[in-house]
Design a protein around this motif. Sequence first.
Motif, PDB file in Angstrom:
ATOM      1  N   ARG A 199       0.807  -1.221   0.000  1.00  0.00           N
ATOM      2  CA  ARG A 199       0.000   0.000   0.000  1.00  0.00           C
ATOM      3  C   ARG A 199       0.844   1.277   0.000  1.00  0.00           C
ATOM      4  O   ARG A 199       0.517   2.218  -0.729  1.00  0.00           O
ATOM      5  CB  ARG A 199      -0.969   0.003   1.187  1.00  0.00           C
ATOM      6  CG  ARG A 199      -2.010   1.118   1.108  1.00  0.00           C
ATOM      7  CD  ARG A 199      -2.949   1.089   2.292  1.00  0.00           C
ATOM      8  NE  ARG A 199      -3.686  -0.170   2.387  1.00  0.00           N
ATOM      9  CZ  ARG A 199      -4.560  -0.446   3.343  1.00  0.00           C
ATOM     10  NH1 ARG A 199      -4.804   0.469   4.297  1.00  0.00           N
ATOM     11  NH2 ARG A 199      -5.186  -1.606   3.369  1.00  0.00           N
ATOM     12  N   PRO A 200       1.941   1.335   0.769  1.00  0.00           N
ATOM     13  CA  PRO A 200       2.734   2.566   0.755  1.00  0.00           C
ATOM     14  C   PRO A 200       3.364   2.893  -0.602  1.00  0.00           C
ATOM     15  O   PRO A 200       3.711   4.053  -0.855  1.00  0.00           O
ATOM     16  CB  PRO A 200       3.826   2.295   1.806  1.00  0.00           C
ATOM     17  CG  PRO A 200       3.221   1.271   2.712  1.00  0.00           C
ATOM     18  CD  PRO A 200       2.411   0.404   1.817  1.00  0.00           C
ATOM     19  N   VAL A 201       3.528   1.887  -1.467  1.00  0.00           N
ATOM     20  CA  VAL A 201       4.165   2.133  -2.771  1.00  0.00           C
ATOM     21  C   VAL A 201       3.178   1.900  -3.918  1.00  0.00           C
ATOM     22  O   VAL A 201       3.580   1.707  -5.060  1.00  0.00           O
ATOM     23  CB  VAL A 201       5.411   1.232  -2.953  1.00  0.00           C
ATOM     24  CG1 VAL A 201       6.462   1.552  -1.918  1.00  0.00           C
ATOM     25  CG2 VAL A 201       5.029  -0.261  -2.879  1.00  0.00           C
ATOM     26  N   ARG A 202       1.886   1.946  -3.606  1.00  0.00           N
ATOM     27  CA  ARG A 202       0.860   1.628  -4.598  1.00  0.00           C
ATOM     28  C   ARG A 202       0.927   2.535  -5.816  1.00  0.00           C
ATOM     29  O   ARG A 202       0.718   2.098  -6.947  1.00  0.00           O
ATOM     30  CB  ARG A 202      -0.526   1.728  -3.952  1.00  0.00           C
ATOM     31  CG  ARG A 202      -1.670   1.359  -4.883  1.00  0.00           C
ATOM     32  CD  ARG A 202      -3.001   1.512  -4.171  1.00  0.00           C
ATOM     33  NE  ARG A 202      -3.124   0.588  -3.045  1.00  0.00           N
ATOM     34  CZ  ARG A 202      -4.059   0.672  -2.119  1.00  0.00           C
ATOM     35  NH1 ARG A 202      -4.933   1.667  -2.151  1.00  0.00           N
ATOM     36  NH2 ARG A 202      -4.117  -0.212  -1.135  1.00  0.00           N
ATOM     37  N   PHE A 203       1.215   3.819  -5.612  1.00  0.00           N
ATOM     38  CA  PHE A 203       1.230   4.785  -6.711  1.00  0.00           C
ATOM     39  C   PHE A 203       2.646   5.223  -7.062  1.00  0.00           C
ATOM     40  O   PHE A 203       2.860   6.355  -7.505  1.00  0.00           O
ATOM     41  CB  PHE A 203       0.356   5.992  -6.348  1.00  0.00           C
ATOM     42  CG  PHE A 203      -1.072   5.626  -6.035  1.00  0.00           C
ATOM     43  CD1 PHE A 203      -1.942   5.258  -7.040  1.00  0.00           C
ATOM     44  CD2 PHE A 203      -1.535   5.633  -4.725  1.00  0.00           C
ATOM     45  CE1 PHE A 203      -3.257   4.905  -6.758  1.00  0.00           C
ATOM     46  CE2 PHE A 203      -2.846   5.290  -4.433  1.00  0.00           C
ATOM     47  CZ  PHE A 203      -3.713   4.928  -5.456  1.00  0.00           C
ATOM     48  N   SER A 204       3.597   4.319  -6.854  1.00  0.00           N
ATOM     49  CA  SER A 204       5.001   4.644  -7.129  1.00  0.00           C
ATOM     50  C   SER A 204       5.486   4.071  -8.451  1.00  0.00           C
ATOM     51  O   SER A 204       6.665   3.777  -8.606  1.00  0.00           O
ATOM     52  CB  SER A 204       5.888   4.127  -5.987  1.00  0.00           C
ATOM     53  OG  SER A 204       5.498   4.674  -4.755  1.00  0.00           O
TER      54      SER A 204
END
Length: 290
Positions: free
Chosen positions: A82-87
């Motif tokens: 989740r913390p890197v979902r839009f990375s």
Amino acid sequence: MLLQYIINGLSIGSVYAIIAIGYNMVYGILELLNFAHGDVYAVGCFLTFAMITGGFNPFLAILTGVIAGYLLNVIVERFAYRPVRFSGRVTPTITAVGIAYIARNFITGIWGPQTYPFSVGIPNQSWKIGNVVMGSLQIYILIIAVALMAAITFLLKHTKIGQSVIAISQSIPTASLMGIPVNRIISVVYGAGGALGVIGGILFCSYYNDIFVGIGFALGTMKAWMASIVGGVGSLKGAIIGAILLGLVESLVAGYISTTYRDAIVWGILILLVSIRPMGFFPAQISEKV
């Protein structure tokens, strides 16, 4: 012998399908190739194995392993993905590979690299009809696989959570604006994928009567990925048909050509199919996320 090979192929292909469904559901929502899928659910399979060898009731052991697979995938999604979902795509892929190595080393650290005999205690009777031999375990696998595939198809098409999954797969921001709890639904999808993986892994280990640390990579990462590519990554129908086709091809190649070079020949066939149909036979209709 052809009918025998077809029955064997349908049995193992059904196992591949159960695992590939979870793999494809994640991709359908996030367009993320979850390379940790196999190694994470392998933890649940080994937990089931440990409980059975420890004298617990097999049904309780399987249920515990399935729940563990669900919860573990939910935890991994929450704190790793989740913390890197839009990375972009590179960072989540690297994260998935890291999770896979952590899970695999966790299994190796506790159970070691050796292969163990595996059984859930179900007697495997065989029936011979002409030249065809069919075991009760093959029948159980087919029944479980068909029931799970039918249930998942029904849930996706005829329930509120299924419609939420479809909406999120079209556009996460739009689904969020419509009041859909995006994070909760994605966690459920990840958890369901982990639970399905444990069920498929247990069926696979029961079919071959052994369990080893590499079942996650060999079965989940490689076989499910191969089936998904052939059928169409992100497509539920594609995952099922691709997995069944993979099982049939493996069985026929092993029966008529060679068991030693089976995987190499099957991968060669995969490369040929991909060159003809790069998007798979049933590609997912995924809208571009903007």
